[in-house]
Design a protein around this motif. Structure first.
Motif, PDB file in Angstrom:
ATOM      1  N   ARG A   3     117.481  86.068  32.122  1.00 36.11           N
ATOM      2  CA  ARG A   3     116.428  85.115  32.493  1.00 36.11           C
ATOM      3  C   ARG A   3     116.989  84.022  33.394  1.00 36.11           C
ATOM      4  O   ARG A   3     116.390  83.671  34.406  1.00 36.11           O
ATOM      5  N   HIS A   7     115.810  83.634  37.269  1.00 32.92           N
ATOM      6  CA  HIS A   7     115.131  82.381  37.610  1.00 32.92           C
ATOM      7  C   HIS A   7     115.856  81.625  38.721  1.00 32.92           C
ATOM      8  O   HIS A   7     115.271  81.281  39.750  1.00 32.92           O
ATOM      9  N   THR A  54     111.002  76.802  25.999  1.00 37.71           N
ATOM     10  CA  THR A  54     109.987  77.743  25.515  1.00 37.71           C
ATOM     11  C   THR A  54     108.634  77.530  26.170  1.00 37.71           C
ATOM     12  O   THR A  54     107.670  78.188  25.810  1.00 37.71           O
ATOM     13  N   ARG A  55     108.555  76.606  27.107  1.00 35.62           N
ATOM     14  CA  ARG A  55     107.280  76.296  27.763  1.00 35.62           C
ATOM     15  C   ARG A  55     107.245  76.938  29.151  1.00 35.62           C
ATOM     16  O   ARG A  55     108.191  76.844  29.919  1.00 35.62           O
ATOM     17  N   CYS A  56     106.127  77.563  29.456  1.00 38.47           N
ATOM     18  CA  CYS A  56     105.922  78.137  30.784  1.00 38.47           C
ATOM     19  C   CYS A  56     105.419  77.031  31.721  1.00 38.47           C
ATOM     20  O   CYS A  56     104.409  76.386  31.429  1.00 38.47           O
ATOM     21  N   SER A  57     106.116  76.813  32.809  1.00 36.14           N
ATOM     22  CA  SER A  57     105.738  75.765  33.755  1.00 36.14           C
ATOM     23  C   SER A  57     104.423  76.059  34.459  1.00 36.14           C
ATOM     24  O   SER A  57     103.632  75.156  34.720  1.00 36.14           O
ATOM     25  N   ASP A  95     109.267  80.677  38.795  1.00 35.73           N
ATOM     26  CA  ASP A  95     108.800  80.184  37.507  1.00 35.73           C
ATOM     27  C   ASP A  95     107.963  81.222  36.786  1.00 35.73           C
ATOM     28  O   ASP A  95     107.998  81.306  35.549  1.00 35.73           O
ATOM     29  N   THR A  96     107.207  82.025  37.516  1.00 42.24           N
ATOM     30  CA  THR A  96     106.432  83.107  36.889  1.00 42.24           C
ATOM     31  C   THR A  96     107.374  84.156  36.297  1.00 42.24           C
ATOM     32  O   THR A  96     107.141  84.635  35.182  1.00 42.24           O
ATOM     33  N   ASP A  98     110.322  83.603  35.250  1.00 39.68           N
ATOM     34  CA  ASP A  98     110.900  82.956  34.074  1.00 39.68           C
ATOM     35  C   ASP A  98     109.944  83.068  32.872  1.00 39.68           C
ATOM     36  O   ASP A  98     110.362  83.362  31.756  1.00 39.68           O
ATOM     37  N   CYS A  99     108.667  82.844  33.119  1.00 41.73           N
ATOM     38  CA  CYS A  99     107.662  82.948  32.055  1.00 41.73           C
ATOM     39  C   CYS A  99     107.580  84.367  31.516  1.00 41.73           C
ATOM     40  O   CYS A  99     107.454  84.582  30.304  1.00 41.73           O
ATOM     41  N   MET A 102     110.438  85.241  29.123  1.00 37.93           N
ATOM     42  CA  MET A 102     110.561  84.451  27.875  1.00 37.93           C
ATOM     43  C   MET A 102     110.432  85.347  26.663  1.00 37.93           C
ATOM     44  O   MET A 102     109.702  86.259  26.594  1.00 37.93           O
TER      45      MET A 102
END
Length: 102
Positions: A3, A7, A54-57, A95-96, A98-99, A102
């Motif tokens: 990840r 990213h 743990t948060r999706c931007s 960022d997508t 990365d999400c 997760m």
């Protein structure tokens, strides 16, 4: 680890590769602008906590909202804003990814 590599690889290696390959006459400025796309992460400063692994931007932060993303895509249609739009879209793609990892 995957990840992290995906990213930050998209955040840094992809803009450099695109700038060097597609903008041969203005490589330095193209790479600089493409790397500056990371600046939309300044909107993380208004979140609490500022960083949450743990948060999706995407869809959470103001400059990562779906309205903002449509605006960034709109930049791609105009020659004067195309490099900036590309930088911002690459950032959203990173960022997508990365999400999704997760």
């Amino acid at each position: 680890m995957l990840r992290f590599l995906v990213h930050y690889g998209i955040h840094f290696l992809v803009p450099i590769a695109i700038g060097l390959y597609f903008y041969k006459d203005k490589r330095f400025w193209a790479v600089l602008i493409l790397l500056a796309g990371i600046l939309i992460d300044l909107d993380h400063l208004v979140a609490s906590p500022i960083f949450d692994s743990t948060r999706c931007s995407v869809g959470f932060h103001p400059l990562h909202s779906y309205w903002a993303i449509m605006f960034y895509i709109g930049f791609l249609f105009f020659k004067k804003t195309r490099v900036v739009g590309l930088a911002l879209c690459i950032h959203i793609i990173a960022d997508t990814a990365d999400c999704l990892l997760m």
